[in-house]
Structures are given as structure tokens and as C-alpha cells.
Design a protein around this motif. Structure first.
Motif, PDB file in Angstrom:
ATOM      1  N   LEU A 372       0.821  -1.213   0.000  1.00  0.00           N
ATOM      2  CA  LEU A 372       0.000   0.000   0.000  1.00  0.00           C
ATOM      3  C   LEU A 372       0.855   1.262   0.000  1.00  0.00           C
ATOM      4  CD1 LEU A 372      -2.856  -1.037   2.450  1.00  0.00           C
ATOM      5  CD2 LEU A 372      -2.938  -0.879  -0.045  1.00  0.00           C
ATOM      6  N   LYS A 373       2.005   1.184   0.617  1.00  0.00           N
ATOM      7  CA  LYS A 373       2.888   2.344   0.670  1.00  0.00           C
ATOM      8  C   LYS A 373       3.459   2.671  -0.705  1.00  0.00           C
ATOM      9  CE  LYS A 373       6.258   4.250   3.909  1.00  0.00           C
ATOM     10  NZ  LYS A 373       7.082   3.960   5.112  1.00  0.00           N
ATOM     11  N   ILE A 374       3.976   1.670  -1.367  1.00  0.00           N
ATOM     12  CA  ILE A 374       4.612   1.952  -2.658  1.00  0.00           C
ATOM     13  C   ILE A 374       3.597   2.156  -3.777  1.00  0.00           C
ATOM     14  CG2 ILE A 374       6.658   0.669  -1.955  1.00  0.00           C
ATOM     15  CD1 ILE A 374       5.863  -1.558  -3.852  1.00  0.00           C
ATOM     16  N   ILE A 375       2.441   1.500  -3.682  1.00  0.00           N
ATOM     17  CA  ILE A 375       1.454   1.619  -4.753  1.00  0.00           C
ATOM     18  C   ILE A 375       0.835   3.007  -4.798  1.00  0.00           C
ATOM     19  CG2 ILE A 375      -0.725   0.977  -3.619  1.00  0.00           C
ATOM     20  CD1 ILE A 375       0.618  -0.568  -6.861  1.00  0.00           C
ATOM     21  N   ASN A 376       0.906   3.733  -3.694  1.00  0.00           N
ATOM     22  CA  ASN A 376       0.359   5.089  -3.630  1.00  0.00           C
ATOM     23  C   ASN A 376       1.443   6.155  -3.742  1.00  0.00           C
ATOM     24  OD1 ASN A 376      -2.603   4.757  -3.185  1.00  0.00           O
ATOM     25  ND2 ASN A 376      -1.879   3.565  -1.442  1.00  0.00           N
ATOM     26  N   SER A 377       2.643   5.741  -4.078  1.00  0.00           N
ATOM     27  CA  SER A 377       3.719   6.716  -4.269  1.00  0.00           C
ATOM     28  C   SER A 377       3.675   7.252  -5.693  1.00  0.00           C
ATOM     29  CB  SER A 377       5.073   6.062  -3.972  1.00  0.00           C
ATOM     30  OG  SER A 377       5.363   5.049  -4.919  1.00  0.00           O
ATOM     31  N   SER A 379       4.101   7.785  -9.468  1.00  0.00           N
ATOM     32  CA  SER A 379       4.230   6.778 -10.516  1.00  0.00           C
ATOM     33  C   SER A 379       3.914   7.368 -11.881  1.00  0.00           C
ATOM     34  CB  SER A 379       3.304   5.583 -10.237  1.00  0.00           C
ATOM     35  OG  SER A 379       1.952   5.991 -10.290  1.00  0.00           O
ATOM     36  N   PHE A 380       4.194   6.589 -12.917  1.00  0.00           N
ATOM     37  CA  PHE A 380       3.944   7.001 -14.295  1.00  0.00           C
ATOM     38  C   PHE A 380       3.131   5.914 -14.989  1.00  0.00           C
ATOM     39  CE2 PHE A 380       8.288   7.993 -12.937  1.00  0.00           C
ATOM     40  CZ  PHE A 380       8.222   9.385 -12.867  1.00  0.00           C
ATOM     41  N   SER A 381       2.066   6.324 -15.675  1.00  0.00           N
ATOM     42  CA  SER A 381       1.257   5.362 -16.422  1.00  0.00           C
ATOM     43  C   SER A 381       0.299   6.112 -17.327  1.00  0.00           C
ATOM     44  CB  SER A 381       0.455   4.446 -15.477  1.00  0.00           C
ATOM     45  OG  SER A 381      -0.503   5.202 -14.758  1.00  0.00           O
ATOM     46  N   TYR A 382      -0.326   5.390 -18.235  1.00  0.00           N
ATOM     47  CA  TYR A 382      -1.394   5.973 -19.030  1.00  0.00           C
ATOM     48  C   TYR A 382      -2.633   6.139 -18.152  1.00  0.00           C
ATOM     49  CZ  TYR A 382       1.189   5.079 -23.365  1.00  0.00           C
ATOM     50  OH  TYR A 382       2.122   5.084 -24.362  1.00  0.00           O
ATOM     51  N   THR A 383      -3.622   6.859 -18.646  1.00  0.00           N
ATOM     52  CA  THR A 383      -4.874   7.027 -17.922  1.00  0.00           C
ATOM     53  C   THR A 383      -5.980   6.175 -18.529  1.00  0.00           C
ATOM     54  OG1 THR A 383      -5.369   8.992 -19.268  1.00  0.00           O
ATOM     55  CG2 THR A 383      -4.320   9.340 -17.127  1.00  0.00           C
ATOM     56  N   GLN A 384      -5.605   5.318 -19.467  1.00  0.00           N
ATOM     57  CA  GLN A 384      -6.543   4.351 -20.020  1.00  0.00           C
ATOM     58  C   GLN A 384      -6.091   2.968 -19.583  1.00  0.00           C
ATOM     59  OE1 GLN A 384      -6.175   5.434 -24.223  1.00  0.00           O
ATOM     60  NE2 GLN A 384      -8.193   6.381 -24.143  1.00  0.00           N
ATOM     61  N   TYR A 385      -7.035   2.121 -19.269  1.00  0.00           N
ATOM     62  CA  TYR A 385      -6.691   0.823 -18.675  1.00  0.00           C
ATOM     63  C   TYR A 385      -7.149  -0.328 -19.572  1.00  0.00           C
ATOM     64  CZ  TYR A 385      -6.400   4.090 -14.833  1.00  0.00           C
ATOM     65  OH  TYR A 385      -6.084   5.177 -14.061  1.00  0.00           O
ATOM     66  N   PRO A 386      -6.444  -1.466 -19.475  1.00  0.00           N
ATOM     67  CA  PRO A 386      -5.283  -1.718 -18.630  1.00  0.00           C
ATOM     68  C   PRO A 386      -4.040  -1.020 -19.171  1.00  0.00           C
ATOM     69  CG  PRO A 386      -5.674  -3.599 -20.015  1.00  0.00           C
ATOM     70  CD  PRO A 386      -6.816  -2.667 -20.253  1.00  0.00           C
ATOM     71  N   CYS A 387      -3.073  -0.790 -18.290  1.00  0.00           N
ATOM     72  CA  CYS A 387      -1.818  -0.166 -18.687  1.00  0.00           C
ATOM     73  C   CYS A 387      -0.729  -0.553 -17.696  1.00  0.00           C
ATOM     74  CB  CYS A 387      -1.965   1.353 -18.754  1.00  0.00           C
ATOM     75  SG  CYS A 387      -2.308   2.118 -17.158  1.00  0.00           S
ATOM     76  N   ASP A 388       0.507  -0.346 -18.087  1.00  0.00           N
ATOM     77  CA  ASP A 388       1.617  -0.648 -17.195  1.00  0.00           C
ATOM     78  C   ASP A 388       1.849   0.491 -16.208  1.00  0.00           C
ATOM     79  OD1 ASP A 388       2.060  -3.090 -18.322  1.00  0.00           O
ATOM     80  OD2 ASP A 388       3.671  -2.429 -19.646  1.00  0.00           O
ATOM     81  N   MET A 389       2.312   0.159 -15.028  1.00  0.00           N
ATOM     82  CA  MET A 389       2.578   1.138 -13.965  1.00  0.00           C
ATOM     83  C   MET A 389       4.064   1.154 -13.649  1.00  0.00           C
ATOM     84  SD  MET A 389       0.978   1.259 -10.125  1.00  0.00           S
ATOM     85  CE  MET A 389       1.272   2.652  -9.034  1.00  0.00           C
ATOM     86  N   TYR A 390       4.657   2.325 -13.747  1.00  0.00           N
ATOM     87  CA  TYR A 390       6.069   2.507 -13.423  1.00  0.00           C
ATOM     88  C   TYR A 390       6.207   3.388 -12.185  1.00  0.00           C
ATOM     89  CZ  TYR A 390       6.988   0.719 -18.112  1.00  0.00           C
ATOM     90  OH  TYR A 390       7.032  -0.070 -19.234  1.00  0.00           O
ATOM     91  N   LEU A 391       6.960   2.922 -11.201  1.00  0.00           N
ATOM     92  CA  LEU A 391       7.215   3.712 -10.004  1.00  0.00           C
ATOM     93  C   LEU A 391       8.380   4.653 -10.230  1.00  0.00           C
ATOM     94  CD1 LEU A 391       6.978   0.973  -7.213  1.00  0.00           C
ATOM     95  CD2 LEU A 391       5.169   2.538  -7.984  1.00  0.00           C
TER      96      LEU A 391
END
Length: 493
Positions: A372-377, A379-391
Motif C-alpha cells: 500500500l505504501k509503494i502503490i500510492n507513491s 508513478s507514471f502510467s497511461y490514464t486508459q486501462y489496462p496499462c503498465d505502472m512505473y514507479l
């Protein structure tokens, strides 16, 4: 002396003939910050043994040192043959004006993969180049167009190579000089469709540029779509990175980028694409150039301001750092300049941090806290889903800089310091470099497993070097390695 002159001229003709005969062709502004979001977390189902962080991998270091030596040798200029002053002067008097012109300071190669929905933007960017005053550099553009998005400029849909020429007019018609290129199998008068996703196309283009447009330095720009380490969040058969070609249905993977660029003697590699400044990409290219310039998030379709870029290059001192800064300054979004010589140390510091953070996960509760800590830090990703998430790696490390765990706190501090030694991001206090975490299925939900292409496997030769070399970040086939992603997604407690 007459024999010497004739011999010199004959050698040049023979060399050009041999090159032509033996070379052939093979063949989206900013970042999406998830801060404050609450993600759905699902329990995985495996267990792992407790392990200690490993020490530096000696064989990997030896391999890196060999690659670095090869790259350094590739950018050393060839020695000039000794001649007497009189002999050299006599030869110069006999050769044509075209042949005695001085080499330019820089040859810039733009690999414009626009056989997709970016076609119109490609034409606009080429026109920006033409409006620039840049007499100190050569600019070559390999432009692949689409059949579906733009009908201007005669609506040609093949692949063409241009030498950019200055155009003061307000016309949107391409004025640049169309070139013959035997190395690519294309001519200035015939239509030829090249596969931009084939790394040999890129390699042959660079070879041509270095042969026919010699300069003191060489730089490359990847232009088009970019998807980080791969293209699809869920389809395991797609893991493209750049040079996405709709007509051929192909793309270039991160590993293939490195194949095309190995020992090419490039000073700077720029990515006018999305998700170029992610560690999976920059680690692969650590010995391909002195600097890499890219954005860790999404970029606008219009791309960089190429009039600004070329004019800045024309007036700079042509040092690799100046070339890289000119590229980053021409971008409308935050863009990072990476010092590639510092990337191996960045990798070591990142792995040590991942190891220490992984060791804190010893139960379902501690795992959920970390997740939960890192997932809410940041990040970079598209705003259309599904998409990859980069921290954002700096923000990830910053979460644990003041933790009571001394080893983790130290690893965090060292990683943050190394990030800023390695990169410099425009209009940002700290360098921005991303790392892949997991696909996002919606704004508040992540997938529960990774693509098989991001799971470390000895028999998967197509995986990029980061996945192969990482021991403490990437997941593994049995889920029991003790790596951070194994513990977060595949370990049962």
C-alpha cells in the motif's frame, strides 16, 4: 606525384564501390501520479525461504567491464594517415570541391517510426527541422509513413530517407532532399517499404550515416510510440518498446535496441517517445552511448520542438552533455538526461535497496503495508486501462529514508544519491527514472500477476538485461527467490 594523385582517387572510388556492393538491408503530457489512491490487494499463494542479500555478481561485473571497453573503443577517432605537407596539398588541389568539404560537427539521425496514428505529427516535426538554421550539422530522417492518417505531401506511404534542408517558406510541403541508400535498399525515385521494427534497419541506417555523412560526433533520436519495457499490459505475446510499425505489425524490443546500437560510437541517444527513462531501458543501453535522454512518463504526440533543438545544437559546443541538454530542453514535459557511465552503479544501489526492503516483508501484514505504501507513491502510467505502472525510483526510496531499519535507511539514502548522480531532470529537484511494478486494471486496482516476459527465466533469451541481471526486484518462475516482487505478489504467509 601524378601517380600518387591518381592512386588516391582510385582508392576512394574503389572504397565507395565496395561499400555499395557488400552492404545490404536485412530485410504519447507529464506523469500520472497515483498518490492518495487506495488499491485492491489480493492474496497470492506461495512461500519462500529467508535469504541474505547477495554480494556483487563478479561475472556480471566482468561482462559489464568488457562491454564498456568495447563502447569506449568505438568512439575513439581513427588516426590520420601520415603524409608529407607537399603531398597532401597536391592531392587536395586535385580533388573536387565536394570531396574537400569539412566534416560537420554533428550528424543527427532521426528514426521516425510514423507508420501509425502519429503520421501527421511526423510531417509537422520534419517541417520544424527544415525551418531551423543548422549549418554546423547533418540531419538525416528515416521517415516511415502510414496509409491511414494523413494525405498531404502527395500521400506517399512508403519509407523514405531525407537529408534535412533549410526552408524559409510557410509551406507544409516537405522540401528536404530525398536520398538513395543502398545499405537500406531504398532509392530517391522508387517506393520501398521498410520494416522499422527490424533492428537491422536501424543498424544499417547508422552505418550509412557514418559512412556518407561523416562528422565529429553522432547522435540518434527514436521518434514515435514508446511503451517502456513492453507494449501490452496483459498480452504475453507483445512486449514491444519502440519503432512500432502498423503496416508490418512489428516493433523493436529493448533487447533489440541494444543489438542495433552496439559499438556504433554514438554520443547521445534520445527518446522522443513515452516511457523511455525507465531503468529497464536505460540499463540495456548503458554502453551504447555516453548519454540517454528520455521521459519516464507519457509525452505529447507533437513531440519535441525540433526547430528549437536543431538551432540549439547548431550553437552549442557539441560536447555530448551539451547535445543531451539541448534534447531535454526541447521537450515540453519533464525529461531526464542520463549519464550512462553511472548506470551500472545505479543498478547496484537499486538492487541493494530492493533486497533490504524485501527482507522487511515477513508476514501478510508487513507485505500489505509495503504494498500500500509503494502503490500510492509517485508513478507514471497511461490514464486508459489496462496499462503498465512505473514507479518513480527516487520517490520509492524516499519512503524509507528515515525508517528505523538502519540497513534499509542506508540503502535508501545511497540510492537517492546515486539517482541524482546518474540523472538530471528538467524542472525537477530530483532525477526522475521509472521502474516497472505491475499492470493496472483500473485507477484503483492492479493485476495480481506479471507477464511471463517480466518473470525471470533462464530459457527466455528475448528478455532485456535488467530482467536477466536483477536478483532482488523482478519476480521468478517459482516465486520463491525472495525478490521484492516475488514477496509482494507470489508468496503465501
Amino acid at each position: 606525384m601524378e601517380k600518387i594523385i591518381k592512386s588516391y582517387a582510385i582508392k576512394k572510388i574503389v572504397l565507395k564501390f565496395l561499400l555499395a556492393s557488400f552492404c545490404f538491408s536485412s530485410c504519447d503530457t507529464g506523469f500520472f501520479n497515483t498518490e492518495g489512491e487506495v488499491f485492491v490487494y489480493k492474496e497470492p499463494v506461495k512461500e519462500i525461504p529467508v535469504e541474505e542479500c547477495v554480494t556483487e555478481n563478479e561475472s556480471e561485473n566482468e561482462s559489464n567491464e568488457t562491454e564498456q571497453t568495447e563502447f569506449q573503443e568505438s568512439i575513439i577517432e581513427e588516426p590520420i594517415n601520415d603524409k608529407s605537407e607537399n603531398e597532401e596539398q597536391n592531392i587536395e588541389d586535385e580533388i573536387s570541391e565536394d570531396e574537400q568539404k569539412e566534416d560537420k560537427k554533428l550528424t543527427l539521425i532521426v528514426y521516425m517510426a510514423a507508420d501509425n496514428d502519429l503520421e501527421s505529427y511526423g510531417i509537422a516535426n520534419l517541417k520544424q527541422m527544415e525551418r531551423a538554421e543548422c549549418e554546423n550539422l547533418n540531419v538525416l530522417v528515416l521517415f516511415d509513413r502510414s496509409e491511414n492518417y494523413d494525405e498531404t505531401n502527395g500521400n506517399w506511404t512508403d519509407t523514405r530517407l531525407f537529408e534535412v534542408v533549410h526552408d524559409n517558406s510557410t509551406s507544409n510541403y516537405i522540401a528536404s532532399k530525398r536520398l538513395d541508400c543502398p545499405m537500406l535498399g531504398i532509392s530517391a525515385t522508387e517506393q520501398t517499404e521498410l520494416d522499422m521494427g527490424n533492428f537491422n534497419t536501424l543498424r544499417n541506417l547508422i552505418d550509412f550515416a557514418k559512412t556518407e555523412y561523416q562528422a565529429e560526433k553522432y547522435a540518434l533520436i527514436f521518434w514515435g510510440h514508446g511503451t517502456g519495457w513492453r507494449g501490452s499490459a496483459l498480452n504475453d505475446e507483445i512486449y514491444r518498446a519502440v519503432a512500432i510499425d502498423d503496416k508490418t505489425g512489428t516493433y523493436m524490443t529493448v533487447a533489440e535496441e541494444a543489438k542495433a546500437l552496439k559499438n556504433q560510437g554514438l554520443s547521445v541517444i534520445g527518446f522522443d517517445t513515452c516511457f523511455g527513462a525507465v531503468i529497464e531501458n536505460i540499463y540495456e543501453l548503458k554502453f551504447s552511448s555516453l548519454y540517454t535522454v528520455a521521459s519516464p512518463g507519457i509525452s505529447p504526440s507533437m513531440g519535441w520542438n525540433y526547430t528549437q533543438l536543431l538551432e540549439a545544437l547548431n550553437n552549442c559546443d557539441f560536447s555530448p552533455k551539451s547535445i543531451a541538454l539541448a534534447m531535454s530542453d526541447s521537450s515540453a514535459v519533464k525529461t531526464t538526461v542520463i549519464d550512462n557511465q553511472k548506470v551500472p552503479e545505479l543498478m547496484r544501489k537499486f538492487e541493494n535497496f530492493a533486497c533490504e526492503l524485501s527482507k522487511t516483508i515477513i508476514s501478510a501484514e508487513t507485505r500489505e503495508n509495503v504494498f500500500l505504501k509503494i502503490i500510492n507513491s509517485k508513478s507514471f502510467s497511461y490514464t486508459q486501462y489496462p496499462c503498465d505502472m512505473y514507479l518513480d525510483i527516487y520517490s520509492l526510496a524516499d519512503l524509507y529514508d528515515e525508517t528505523l531499519n538502519e540497513n534499509l535507511s542506508k540503502a535508501s539514502s545511497e540510492l537517492k544519491k546515486q539517482i541524482n548522480l546518474t540523472g538530471d531532470t528538467t524542472n525537477s529537484q530530483n532525477a526522475m527514472i521509472g521502474v516497472f511494478l505491475i499492470p493496472k486494471l483500473s485507477a484503483k486496482t492492479t493485476a495480481v500477476q506479471h507477464s511471463i516476459n517480466y518473470i525471470k527465466a533462464e530459457n527466455n533469451d528475448s528478455q532485456c538485461s535488467f530482467i536477466k541481471d536483477s536478483d532482488w526486484w523482478v519476480p521468478t518462475e517459482n516465486g520463491k527467490s525472495g525478490s521484492l516482487l516475488d514477496k509482494l505478489f507470489y508468496t503465501a504467509y
